[in-house]
Design an enzyme around this catalytic site. Structure first.
Site, PDB file in Angstrom:
ATOM      1  N   HIS A   1       0.827  -1.217   0.000  1.00 25.04           N
ATOM      2  CA  HIS A   1       0.000   0.000   0.000  1.00 25.04           C
ATOM      3  C   HIS A   1       0.861   1.267   0.000  1.00 25.04           C
ATOM      4  O   HIS A   1       0.504   2.268   0.634  1.00 25.04           O
ATOM      5  CB  HIS A   1      -0.957   0.029   1.201  1.00 25.04           C
TER       6      HIS A   1
ATOM      7  N   ASN B   1     -10.273  -2.913   2.548  1.00 24.63           N
ATOM      8  CA  ASN B   1      -9.977  -2.910   1.114  1.00 24.63           C
ATOM      9  C   ASN B   1     -11.261  -2.714   0.322  1.00 24.63           C
ATOM     10  O   ASN B   1     -12.353  -2.738   0.888  1.00 24.63           O
ATOM     11  CB  ASN B   1      -9.356  -4.252   0.708  1.00 24.63           C
TER      12      ASN B   1
HETATM   13 FE1  HDD Z   1      -2.485  -4.805   5.455  1.00 24.61          FE
HETATM   14  C1  HDD Z   1      -1.065  -1.770   5.124  1.00 24.61           C
HETATM   15  C2  HDD Z   1      -5.488  -3.560   4.279  1.00 24.61           C
HETATM   16  C3  HDD Z   1      -3.842  -7.977   5.457  1.00 24.61           C
HETATM   17  C4  HDD Z   1       0.260  -5.954   6.975  1.00 24.61           C
HETATM   18  N1  HDD Z   1      -3.137  -3.028   4.817  1.00 24.61           N
HETATM   19  C5  HDD Z   1      -2.398  -1.877   4.752  1.00 24.61           C
HETATM   20  C6  HDD Z   1      -3.200  -0.807   4.267  1.00 24.61           C
HETATM   21  C7  HDD Z   1      -4.450  -1.309   4.032  1.00 24.61           C
HETATM   22  C8  HDD Z   1      -4.399  -2.704   4.379  1.00 24.61           C
HETATM   23  C9  HDD Z   1      -5.648  -0.564   3.504  1.00 24.61           C
HETATM   24  C10 HDD Z   1      -2.733   0.618   4.038  1.00 24.61           C
HETATM   25  C11 HDD Z   1      -2.948   1.470   5.255  1.00 24.61           C
HETATM   26  C12 HDD Z   1      -2.525   2.884   4.957  1.00 24.61           C
HETATM   27  O1  HDD Z   1      -3.158   3.496   4.094  1.00 24.61           O
HETATM   28  O2  HDD Z   1      -1.587   3.323   5.592  1.00 24.61           O
HETATM   29  N2  HDD Z   1      -4.270  -5.619   4.889  1.00 24.61           N
HETATM   30  C13 HDD Z   1      -5.401  -4.926   4.532  1.00 24.61           C
HETATM   31  C14 HDD Z   1      -6.522  -5.827   4.480  1.00 24.61           C
HETATM   32  C15 HDD Z   1      -6.064  -7.071   4.789  1.00 24.61           C
HETATM   33  C16 HDD Z   1      -4.647  -6.937   5.065  1.00 24.61           C
HETATM   34  C17 HDD Z   1      -7.951  -5.426   4.159  1.00 24.61           C
HETATM   35  C18 HDD Z   1      -6.796  -8.368   4.898  1.00 24.61           C
HETATM   36  C19 HDD Z   1      -8.040  -8.462   5.235  1.00 24.61           C
HETATM   37  N3  HDD Z   1      -1.896  -6.629   6.059  1.00 24.61           N
HETATM   38  C20 HDD Z   1      -2.600  -7.803   6.011  1.00 24.61           C
HETATM   39  C21 HDD Z   1      -1.864  -8.855   6.672  1.00 24.61           C
HETATM   40  C22 HDD Z   1      -0.697  -8.289   7.121  1.00 24.61           C
HETATM   41  C23 HDD Z   1      -0.736  -6.896   6.726  1.00 24.61           C
HETATM   42  C24 HDD Z   1      -2.334 -10.290   6.842  1.00 24.61           C
HETATM   43  C25 HDD Z   1       0.457  -8.875   7.878  1.00 24.61           C
HETATM   44  C26 HDD Z   1       0.472 -10.031   8.461  1.00 24.61           C
HETATM   45  N4  HDD Z   1      -0.683  -4.021   5.891  1.00 24.61           N
HETATM   46  C27 HDD Z   1       0.279  -4.658   6.578  1.00 24.61           C
HETATM   47  C28 HDD Z   1       1.455  -3.785   6.931  1.00 24.61           C
HETATM   48  C29 HDD Z   1       1.033  -2.416   6.315  1.00 24.61           C
HETATM   49  C30 HDD Z   1      -0.318  -2.732   5.708  1.00 24.61           C
HETATM   50  C31 HDD Z   1       2.796  -4.318   6.538  1.00 24.61           C
HETATM   51  C32 HDD Z   1       1.998  -1.731   5.389  1.00 24.61           C
HETATM   52  C33 HDD Z   1       2.028  -0.288   5.815  1.00 24.61           C
HETATM   53  C34 HDD Z   1       1.264  -0.253   7.035  1.00 24.61           C
HETATM   54  O3  HDD Z   1       0.821  -1.493   7.349  1.00 24.61           O
HETATM   55  O4  HDD Z   1       1.061   0.723   7.722  1.00 24.61           O
HETATM   56  O5  HDD Z   1       1.598  -3.725   8.314  1.00 24.61           O
END
Ligand code: HDD
Length: 693
Positions: free
Chosen positions: A87, A160
């Site tokens: 993202h 999402n």
């Molecule tokens: Fe995630 C970012 C949505 C599964 C780990 N995720 C991130 C963002 C969104 C989502 C919208 C951007 C937030 C922003 O605008 O700063 N992610 C989802 C959805 C998931 C999902 C709807 C499943 C239902 N994500 C998911 C899993 C993991 C992560 C299973 C880790 C085990 N996601 C992250 C992260 C991020 C992220 C690495 C990257 C930047 C942040 O968090 O702030 O922690």
């Protein structure tokens, strides 16, 4: 175009909307306005010259003493922080949320139980796979993350625009992301799922299949962030004041309906305007056309937990709306653009674990892992544990605890104690129990859990295909056609033949007809496996017949010398009174008769518009850009209108059909017919495969 009439005005300054909200008042303390100020160093010392380094003589060496040079270079060297690992590319906006009526029966969250409360929010939309500088309009999931600044603390709904996810357990997230990201040896391709590693992962991990169907559908190429749905994905829990839990799925429904681009258009937008979705959101808010979403809930009593033919804890499953209808409970309006992209959109830090009293988790293993990941990633991205003190992240609720120090501590804690319990500070800050005041305290939902410590997927998560089939069955014929073409494009970029074959094998479990079409397109043998399609569908999943309107639709008005402004003006007025955005496009900038030109045709492209109105004089028929403009618009299913001698341009474009093409045969009803056609969004019934544009 709507006021402000000059497009450049949309980029000047900020939109000041409702400044009465508490978050905006808080941010005001940090907003810096440099109008009528003097240039200083970071220490506040005034500087005479920032164009020349301090040197010995006019042609001599620069000297170390030049603190201004060193500070300026050092600050530039340190401007970047790590982009989000997923993202990374996103756009944000401020807004407000208000619940329609009290949901106190289900939750003690006060922003959901007091209809008089207007809660500030910040929303960040994003793509997932691409890096910060990648194009907006790629085939990808879109992030839809909302931070509610409630009186009881920050609540983050990190969702999402798909209601399901690719994997069921957080331990598979890194594997999935590694497979979709550019390949490790050459870092190709950027922001694309059309490559071997993603499809290798898919064929080996069939739990991806439901979400892959969404990814191959038009949902993955939204027309606008303002025209896409949002989903919390997981089953969460609402908890009321008595401690009673109710399962809940969160949905955002855009007031403008859910609409998508078409694939060929997407490919061309990437070159014409890589910031297409970002610009669209910015311009809509800047011009006062505030995007709105309704919050919908699917509520499931705890007693019904096991009544479904899937597991509520499985994030690869939806609850079909026909089984549990959506209850629309509130509205969110985005009404203010950020002042500074880095300070706000880049530094905002979401975390699924940010919940408030009345909202709690379930044991969904994807959610449980997420609750660790988001906090962890911010420590790296934002450089330490005090990122909650960055202005955009600060709660409007007061913060008091014994957490101390660390990099970038902004607070000056005056207390002589930083432990609990204490007597020296009168026991403060006091927890609910110590204070004897449990009002507004977060209390974890009491759930009985017992079992053996195991590393094993629940058998109730074992059906990977039924809902993929449900999705396929629910699509209209044109949506199915787009899905087949998407599979062909994606797998057409896969180099290893066995991976394509294996994906086709998996597709037989979704629908044998789908698998056969994909196999035929890829020149693979027809799949032999025969599985039975269960025949069920969920009409709510289709984008056909989505509500739509004229507001914010972008109309290209093609004009040339000789355009009859008297005939055109009433049509434009009518369109603009319906809040459409009209751009006058001509062979040259300046004026065409009495019409002010917004863009010259060689610098414009039909892919940036929803519809085209040919009002041009004869000169346009010999202009290749104008002819291409109309042909492309036709190929992409857009409404095309022709006024008076604008029809000559239609003839020059030699369109192969007439669906969604409005000309003088509409007579006095021209404007109505044109508007109605625009409101249909796209004319998918055109046969465009043999029509190059
Ligand atoms: Fe995630 C970012 C949505 C599964 C780990 N995720 C991130 C963002 C969104 C989502 C919208 C951007 C937030 C922003 O605008 O700063 N992610 C989802 C959805 C998931 C999902 C709807 C499943 C239902 N994500 C998911 C899993 C993991 C992560 C299973 C880790 C085990 N996601 C992250 C992260 C991020 C992220 C690495 C990257 C930047 C942040 O968090 O702030 O922690």
């Amino acid at each position: 175009m709507l006021a402000p009439r000059c497009r450049a005005d949309l980029y000047r300054g900020t939109t000041v909307a409702d400044d009465s909200n508490q978050k905006q008042q808080q941010l005001d303390q940090y907003r810096v306005d440099s109008t009528n100020t003097r240039y200083t160093t970071d220490q506040g010392v005034r500087i005479d010259d920032t164009d020349n380094s301090l040197s010995i003589g006019e042609r001599g060496p620069t000297i170390l003493e030049d603190f201004h040079l060193r500070e300026k270079v050092m600050r530039f060297d340190h401007e970047r922080i790590p982009e989000r690992v997923v993202h990374a590319r996103g756009s944000g906006a401020h807004g407000v949320f208000q619940v329609y009526e009290s949901l106190a029966e289900y939750t003690c969250a006060d922003f959901l139980s007091d209809p008089s409360l207007v809660t500030p929010v910040f929303v960040r939309f994003s793509t997932v796979a691409g890096s910060r500088g990648s194009a907006d309009t790629v085939r990808d999931v879109r992030g839809f993350a909302t931070k509610f600044f409630t009186r009881q603390g920050n609540y983050d709904l990190v969702g999402n625009n798909f209601p399901v996810f690719f994997v069921q357990d957080a331990i598979k997230f890194a594997d999935f992301v590694h497979s979709v990201k550019p390949e490790p040896h050459n870092e190709i391709p950027q922001a694309q799922s059309a490559h071997d590693t993603l499809w290798d992962f898919v064929q080996l991990q069939p739990e991806t299949m439901h979400t892959i169907m969404w990814l191959m559908s038009d949902r993955a190429i939204p027309r606008s962030f303002r025209m896409m749905q949002g989903f919390g994905v997981h089953t969460f829990r609402l908890v009321n004041a008595e401690g009673r839990g109710t399962f809940v799925k969160f949905h955002w429904r855009p007031k403008l309906g859910t609409h998508s681009l078409v694939w060929d258009e997407v490919l061309r937008i990437q070159g014409n305007d890589p910031d297409f979705n970002r610009r669209d959101l910015w311009e809509a808010i800047a011009s006062g056309q505030y995007p709105e979403w309704e919050l919908g809930l699917q509520l499931v009593p705890e007693a019904d937990e096991h009544k479904f033919d899937f597991d509520l804890l499985d994030p690869t499953k939806i609850i079909p709306e026909e089984e549990v209808p959506l209850r629309m409970v509130g509205k969110m309006t985005l009404n203010r653009n950020p002042d500074n992209f880095f300070a706000e959109t880049e530094q905002i830090a979401f975390c699924t674990a940010n919940v408030v009293p009345g909202i709690d988790f379930t044991n969904d293993p994807l959610l449980q892992g997420r609750n660790f990941s988001y906090l962890d990633t911010q420590l790296l991205r934002l450089g330490g544990p005090n990122f909650q003190q960055i202005p955009i992240n600060r709660p409007v609720a007061p913060v008091h605890n014994d957490n101390r120090d660390g990099f970038h501590q902004h607070m000056i804690h005056t207390s002589h104690t930083s432990y609990s319990k204490n007597s020296i500070s009168g026991g403060c800050p006091a927890t609910g129990v110590l204070a004897g005041d449990m009002n507004g305290v977060f209390r974890h939902y009491t759930e009985r859990v017992e079992g053996e410590k195991i590393r094993k997927r629940s058998p109730s998560f074992g059906d990977h295909y039924s809902q993929a089939t449900l999705f396929w069955n629910s699509m209209s014929p044109w949506e199915k056609e787009h899905i087949v073409k998407a599979f062909l494009f994606e797998l057409g970029h896969v180099e290893r033949r066995y991976i394509k074959e294996q994906v086709v094998e998996r597709l037989t479990n979704v629908d044998t007809g789908l698998a056969a079409h994909v196999a035929a397109g890829l020149g693979l043998p027809a799949p032999t496996a025969r599985t039975t399609n269960h025949g069920k569908s969920s009409p709510a999943l289709s984008q056909a017949g989505q509500p739509s309107g004229l507001a914010t639709r972008k109309i290209a008005i093609l004009v040339g010398d000789g355009t009859d402004a008297a005939a055109l003006n009433p049509v434009m007025q009518e369109l603009e009174s319906g809040k459409a955005v009209c751009d006058v496009i001509a062979p040259h900038e300046g004026m065409v008769g009495s019409l002010a030109v917004d863009k010259q045709v060689s610098a414009a492209s039909s892919v940036l518009y929803d519809a085209v109105l040919c009002a041009g004089g004869e000169e346009l028929t010999g202009n290749a850009y104008a002819v291409q403009f109309v042909r492309e618009a036709f190929r992409h299913g857009k409404t095309i209108g022709a006024l008076a001698d604008g029809e000559a341009l239609l003839r020059a474009a030699a369109l192969p059909g007439h669906q969604g093409v409005i000309d003088s045969s509409a007579g006095d009803g021209f404007t109505r017919a044109f508007t109605d056609a625009v409101i249909r969004h796209r004319h998918y019934d055109r046969d465009v495969d043999a029509f190059p544009a």
